[in-house]
Design an enzyme around this catalytic site. Structure first.
Site, PDB file in Angstrom:
ATOM      1  N   VAL A 140      52.925  -6.434-121.682  1.00 50.84           N
ATOM      2  CA  VAL A 140      52.998  -7.633-120.845  1.00 50.84           C
ATOM      3  C   VAL A 140      51.783  -8.495-121.175  1.00 50.84           C
ATOM      4  CG1 VAL A 140      52.871  -8.531-118.497  1.00 50.84           C
ATOM      5  CG2 VAL A 140      54.367  -6.598-119.008  1.00 50.84           C
ATOM      6  N   LYS A 141      52.037  -9.781-121.398  1.00 45.06           N
ATOM      7  CA  LYS A 141      50.968 -10.701-121.783  1.00 45.06           C
ATOM      8  C   LYS A 141      50.363 -11.363-120.545  1.00 45.06           C
ATOM      9  CE  LYS A 141      51.742 -13.048-125.816  1.00 45.06           C
ATOM     10  NZ  LYS A 141      52.507 -13.926-126.733  1.00 45.06           N
ATOM     11  N   ILE A 142      49.045 -11.285-120.457  1.00 47.13           N
ATOM     12  CA  ILE A 142      48.291 -11.943-119.380  1.00 47.13           C
ATOM     13  C   ILE A 142      47.272 -12.873-120.036  1.00 47.13           C
ATOM     14  CG2 ILE A 142      46.634 -11.617-117.492  1.00 47.13           C
ATOM     15  CD1 ILE A 142      47.934  -8.918-116.929  1.00 47.13           C
TER      16      ILE A 142
END
Length: 368
Positions: A140-142
């Site tokens: 998951v990209k943050i």
């Protein structure tokens, strides 16, 4: 048969990922071909990429009809479409993940960029995306905004794998690694196993030159300074990577099975046609790194890229570039601050366009 250029790059310790995800890529056999021929071992995506994939053609129409029968909210509709793509790509790449003990084989999906300045909202959405995809090789990209840092720490502390995106500055990069290591320390303290937790720190490369070159042009600075800051920035980041993953603190985590947070070079396509089209790939080849490229850059490098360990070359020159850029009046701190804000804004705009595209598709299918 001679090894391709990108297979040679992978043998030098750099992983090759493709910066594009679509149903056609996964189900049309293109990703499988690229895994075989181009040494591709991962996939990244962002709202702009999904927006293009969903708006073009009819690949999503059948599933869209099914989803619209039970869901009306455009964001939830999009997520159902995107989650299936991510799951299918994860499944295709799973043998890479299994065979390499979780080093590669990842597929990324991004938290809603409109949450970039909302720590709690980012945490909730990152947790939800991990649960929806339900694959161990999902990233998951943050975004690496200031409010994103506590979210990165929290998700790592929960044992989740995170792709930290939109990094431009060396100072922010050090803060990202700090958040990563604090998260690992909390995970270990709570009895968790850091071994399965993976993370990459995604530096956006070419955009740095786009912004810096514009300012150099306005200042009438020598042309020889143009096209230099992005590569210098990445090289010094890699130096920090090695420094920050060493010493007693890191060794204590490594002894528990923790893996380093690799640098990932993003935005590696050349924006300025005056520059060599593969320069951001050629100049940043080094071990324990990832380069994520769009398909056209992969093709260009396979055709004429030069393979060599370049990432740790000319470090003194990289430092000199920083000094000379400052001397002519370009404020590095302002450059990277502007780029971070622009990066968030661009992804937010793309996400809004994406949702508009979902609404438009819905209208087409309803009236058909």
């Amino acid at each position: 048969m001679a090894k391709s250029r990108l297979h040679q790059v992978s043998e030098l310790g750099q992983s090759v990922w493709i910066d594009f995800l679509s149903r056609k890529l996964v189900h049309g056999g293109e990703l499988a071909r690229m895994m075989e021929e181009d040494a591709v071992v991962g996939v990244t995506s962002n709202p702009t990429i999904f927006q293009k994939a969903i708006s073009e053609g009819d690949a999503y129409d059948e599933q869209l009809r099914e989803v619209l029968a039970e869901e009306d909210d455009p964001k939830e509709v999009f997520l159902k479409l995107a989650i299936r793509d991510v799951q299918d790509a994860c499944d295709l790449l799973r043998p890479v993940w299994d065979g390499g003990a979780g080093q590669d084989g990842y597929v990324s999906i991004e938290v809603d960029p409109n949450l970039a300045y909302d720590t709690e909202g980012t945490i909730a959405e990152a947790q939800r995306l991990h649960e929806l995809v339900d694959r161990p090789n999902c990233f998951v990209k943050i975004p690496a905004t200031e409010p994103g840092l506590p979210a990165i720490e929290e998700m790592i502390a929960r044992g989740r794998s995170i792709n930290v995106t939109l990094i431009f500055s060396l100072e922010r990069y050090a803060e990202v690694v700090e958040a990563f290591q604090r998260g690992l320390e909390r995970l270990v303290a709570s009895g968790g196993d850091p071994g399965p937790v993976a993370s990459v720190a995604s530096f956006f490369v070419s955009r740095v030159d786009t912004e810096a070159d514009k300012r150099l042009e306005e200042l009438g600075a020598p042309d020889e300074l143009k096209g230099k800051l992005a590569i210098a920035n990445a090289k010094l980041a890699y130096l920090r990577y090695k420094e920050l993953h060493a010493g007693e603190r890191w060794e204590a985590l490594a002894a528990k099975g923790a893996r380093t947070q690799r640098c990932l070079w993003a935005s590696t396509s050349t924006k300025n046609p005056a520059y060599r089209d593969v320069m951001y790939v050629e100049e940043l080849i080094g071990p324990q790194t990832v380069d994520t490229m769009p398909e056209e850059t992969i093709r260009a490098f396979q055709d004429h890229g030069e393979v060599a360990l370049t990432l740790e070359r000319d470090i003194d020159e990289a430092r000199r570039v920083f000094g000379r850029i400052a001397e002519v009046g370009v404020d590095y701190d302002d450059v990277v601050a502007v780029l971070e804000k622009e990066g968030v804004d661009k992804f937010s705009d793309s996400f809004k366009e994406l949702l508009e595209g979902v609404r438009a598709k819905r209208g087409e299918l309803v009236s058909a």
